[in-house]
Design a protein around this motif. Structure first.
Motif, PDB file in Angstrom:
ATOM      1  N   ALA A   1     -49.102 -39.601  16.419  1.00 12.46           N
ATOM      2  CA  ALA A   1     -49.877 -38.568  17.115  1.00 12.46           C
ATOM      3  C   ALA A   1     -49.029 -37.346  17.429  1.00 12.46           C
ATOM      4  N   ASN A   2     -49.704 -36.226  17.555  1.00 12.51           N
ATOM      5  CA  ASN A   2     -49.045 -34.973  17.901  1.00 12.51           C
ATOM      6  C   ASN A   2     -48.879 -34.911  19.423  1.00 12.51           C
ATOM      7  N   LEU A   3     -48.014 -35.773  19.923  1.00 15.88           N
ATOM      8  CA  LEU A   3     -47.730 -35.863  21.358  1.00 15.88           C
ATOM      9  C   LEU A   3     -46.226 -35.783  21.563  1.00 15.88           C
ATOM     10  N   GLY A   4     -45.838 -35.412  22.748  1.00 17.18           N
ATOM     11  CA  GLY A   4     -44.426 -35.399  23.083  1.00 17.18           C
ATOM     12  C   GLY A   4     -43.881 -36.822  23.186  1.00 17.18           C
ATOM     13  N   ASP A   5     -42.575 -36.948  23.053  1.00 18.46           N
ATOM     14  CA  ASP A   5     -41.942 -38.267  23.129  1.00 18.46           C
ATOM     15  C   ASP A   5     -42.238 -38.968  24.446  1.00 18.46           C
ATOM     16  N   ARG A   6     -42.293 -38.215  25.514  1.00 22.11           N
ATOM     17  CA  ARG A   6     -42.563 -38.791  26.839  1.00 22.11           C
ATOM     18  C   ARG A   6     -43.962 -39.407  26.899  1.00 22.11           C
ATOM     19  N   GLU A   7     -44.958 -38.666  26.361  1.00 22.55           N
ATOM     20  CA  GLU A   7     -46.338 -39.179  26.354  1.00 22.55           C
ATOM     21  C   GLU A   7     -46.463 -40.403  25.455  1.00 22.55           C
ATOM     22  N   LYS A   8     -45.808 -40.347  24.283  1.00 21.82           N
ATOM     23  CA  LYS A   8     -45.836 -41.495  23.373  1.00 21.82           C
ATOM     24  C   LYS A   8     -45.243 -42.726  24.044  1.00 21.82           C
ATOM     25  N   HIS A   9     -44.092 -42.551  24.678  1.00 17.49           N
ATOM     26  CA  HIS A   9     -43.438 -43.671  25.357  1.00 17.49           C
ATOM     27  C   HIS A   9     -44.340 -44.240  26.445  1.00 17.49           C
ATOM     28  N   SER A  10     -44.983 -43.356  27.194  1.00 16.55           N
ATOM     29  CA  SER A  10     -45.879 -43.790  28.268  1.00 16.55           C
ATOM     30  C   SER A  10     -47.045 -44.602  27.713  1.00 16.55           C
ATOM     31  N   LEU A  11     -47.656 -44.128  26.626  1.00 17.55           N
ATOM     32  CA  LEU A  11     -48.781 -44.852  26.027  1.00 17.55           C
ATOM     33  C   LEU A  11     -48.346 -46.186  25.434  1.00 17.55           C
ATOM     34  N   LEU A  12     -47.190 -46.205  24.756  1.00 18.79           N
ATOM     35  CA  LEU A  12     -46.699 -47.457  24.169  1.00 18.79           C
ATOM     36  C   LEU A  12     -46.379 -48.480  25.256  1.00 18.79           C
ATOM     37  N   GLN A  13     -45.820 -48.013  26.355  1.00 20.40           N
ATOM     38  CA  GLN A  13     -45.533 -48.906  27.477  1.00 20.40           C
ATOM     39  C   GLN A  13     -46.824 -49.451  28.064  1.00 20.40           C
ATOM     40  N   MET A  14     -47.847 -48.603  28.129  1.00 17.70           N
ATOM     41  CA  MET A  14     -49.141 -49.018  28.653  1.00 17.70           C
ATOM     42  C   MET A  14     -49.765 -50.096  27.765  1.00 17.70           C
ATOM     43  N   VAL A  15     -49.611 -49.962  26.444  1.00 16.33           N
ATOM     44  CA  VAL A  15     -50.128 -50.983  25.526  1.00 16.33           C
ATOM     45  C   VAL A  15     -49.501 -52.325  25.847  1.00 16.33           C
ATOM     46  N   LYS A  16     -48.197 -52.333  26.053  1.00 15.79           N
ATOM     47  CA  LYS A  16     -47.483 -53.584  26.316  1.00 15.79           C
ATOM     48  C   LYS A  16     -47.846 -54.182  27.669  1.00 15.79           C
ATOM     49  N   GLU A  17     -48.021 -53.337  28.669  1.00 13.51           N
ATOM     50  CA  GLU A  17     -48.242 -53.826  30.028  1.00 13.51           C
ATOM     51  C   GLU A  17     -49.709 -54.069  30.374  1.00 13.51           C
ATOM     52  N   LYS A  18     -50.596 -53.166  29.928  1.00  9.90           N
ATOM     53  CA  LYS A  18     -51.985 -53.221  30.386  1.00  9.90           C
ATOM     54  C   LYS A  18     -53.000 -53.468  29.284  1.00  9.90           C
TER      55      LYS A  18
END
Length: 68
Positions: free
Chosen positions: A30-47
């Motif tokens: 996705a055309n997102l910043g690294d911070r947003e990507k990391h946040s979304l990937l972490q959310m996939v793992k946690e929630k």
């Protein structure tokens, strides 16, 4: 008398590992910043995927003016 789930018409959706892998690939591409990507990937793992889909919808609506 039925179960609580049948009383409120609830149902369960199971998401397969392949689907989660595809979701992670989409986030990384996705055309997102690294911070947003990391946040979304972490959310996939946690929630789980439901939280990520909700977050993606929020991002789309927050940036709707950019698309028009």
């Amino acid at each position: 008398m039925g179960t609580v789930g049948s009383e409120i018409n609830a149902f369960e959706i199971k998401i397969h590992k392949q689907t989660l892998d595809q979701l992670e690939n989409l986030i990384n591409a996705a055309n997102l910043g690294d911070r947003e990507k990391h946040s979304l990937l972490q959310m996939v793992k946690e929630k789980g995927a439901e939280a990520v889909v909700g977050k993606c919808v929020d991002i789309v609506f927050a940036n709707a003016a950019i698309a028009t």
